[in-house]
Scaffold this motif. Sequence first.
Motif, PDB file in Angstrom:
ATOM      1  N   HIS A  92      13.176  33.112  28.815  1.00  0.00           N
ATOM      2  CA  HIS A  92      14.308  32.090  29.278  1.00  0.00           C
ATOM      3  C   HIS A  92      14.348  32.792  30.817  1.00  0.00           C
ATOM      4  N   LEU A 128      17.386  31.990  33.871  1.00  0.00           N
ATOM      5  CA  LEU A 128      18.465  31.519  33.760  1.00  0.00           C
ATOM      6  C   LEU A 128      19.047  31.256  34.979  1.00  0.00           C
ATOM      7  N   ALA A 148      10.021  24.362  25.138  1.00  0.00           N
ATOM      8  CA  ALA A 148      10.536  24.317  25.984  1.00  0.00           C
ATOM      9  C   ALA A 148      10.832  23.601  26.526  1.00  0.00           C
ATOM     10  N   SER A 198      20.600  28.398  26.186  1.00  0.00           N
ATOM     11  CA  SER A 198      19.658  29.574  25.279  1.00  0.00           C
ATOM     12  C   SER A 198      20.341  29.812  24.611  1.00  0.00           C
ATOM     13  N   SER A 220      19.669  27.741  21.599  1.00  0.00           N
ATOM     14  CA  SER A 220      18.091  26.805  21.841  1.00  0.00           C
ATOM     15  C   SER A 220      16.676  28.168  21.118  1.00  0.00           C
ATOM     16  N   PRO A 226      11.873  28.494  24.380  1.00  0.00           N
ATOM     17  CA  PRO A 226      13.203  28.732  25.921  1.00  0.00           C
ATOM     18  C   PRO A 226      13.320  27.850  26.889  1.00  0.00           C
ATOM     19  N   ILE A 227      14.372  28.667  27.783  1.00  0.00           N
ATOM     20  CA  ILE A 227      15.165  27.475  28.519  1.00  0.00           C
ATOM     21  C   ILE A 227      14.063  27.911  29.951  1.00  0.00           C
ATOM     22  N   ASN A 244      15.916  27.343  33.693  1.00  0.00           N
ATOM     23  CA  ASN A 244      17.228  26.912  34.360  1.00  0.00           C
ATOM     24  C   ASN A 244      16.786  25.895  35.873  1.00  0.00           C
TER      25      ASN A 244
END
Length: 285
Positions: free
Chosen positions: A3, A5, A94, A109, A112, A115-116, A118
């Motif tokens: 992720h 973020l 993603a 995240s 999920s 992958p996140i 931001n």
Amino acid sequence: MFHILNVDDLTTDFLLELWNLASLNKGKRNSKLKNKIITNLFYEPSTRTSSSFFSAMNLSGGSVIPINNVQFSSVSKGESLQDTILTMSTMTDAIVLRHHEEGSALKASEVSEVPIINGGDGKGEHPTQTILDGYTIFNCFSESMSNLRITLVGDLKNGRTVKGLVKLLSRFDNNHFNFVSPKHLKFSDKLPNSSYETSDINSVIKETDVLYVTRVQKERGSIYDYELSEEQLLSLPPNSIVMHPFPRITEIPTSFDKNPRAKYFDQIKYGIWCRQILLEKVLLS
């Protein structure tokens, strides 16, 4: 699962490798992400971030599900962020998320399956903007990120790009920060060790290497108007650079756009280069 973020998720080694690959590739087309799909899930308006990810994904041969106006999705029926994320996780590799609530990317995240990334969470952070801002400085100062005098101007209280950039540049040696804003829009995070706060840009502009200009975040309740004059900008040192995360309202006159110190349109180009490499790293890791 990788992720993205906030800036703290990005090690210095990771960033330096990404920036060097961006310089090497320069947005060239390839097929590394063929058969990969991302979703642009935007709860707030965006021109550059959503389009930049769309372009970057296409340059690497991938596809994008664009949800750039959630009022036309099931969000308008009351669907929660968590359920939307779980739904899109079944269709995509993603999710690039922009949301009006600080901390929303972290919440996403936690549920999920993919992958996140931001793309901006309220007054929180915008880490991919920080990546391209950092690359702009890295590229303009011969790959050096130290010994710089950085002046940040505008809505420093609510500007998420400012927070990320200060975090990033604080990692490097001997950087000094000038924070220029009215008192009610002062920088709200902890100030770096070497810093100076003022409401008068004229007191610092002639000793600035990086001028980072931001708009007033009126959608977050900020009230203030300002405009830098071309005369003020021309007083910058000849090797300095002027940056802006855009959108621009009245902060920088368009008459300055052709000046070699103006790097804000380069930032947009570099954003595509950097996001292309970032997507390849996230989706192929």
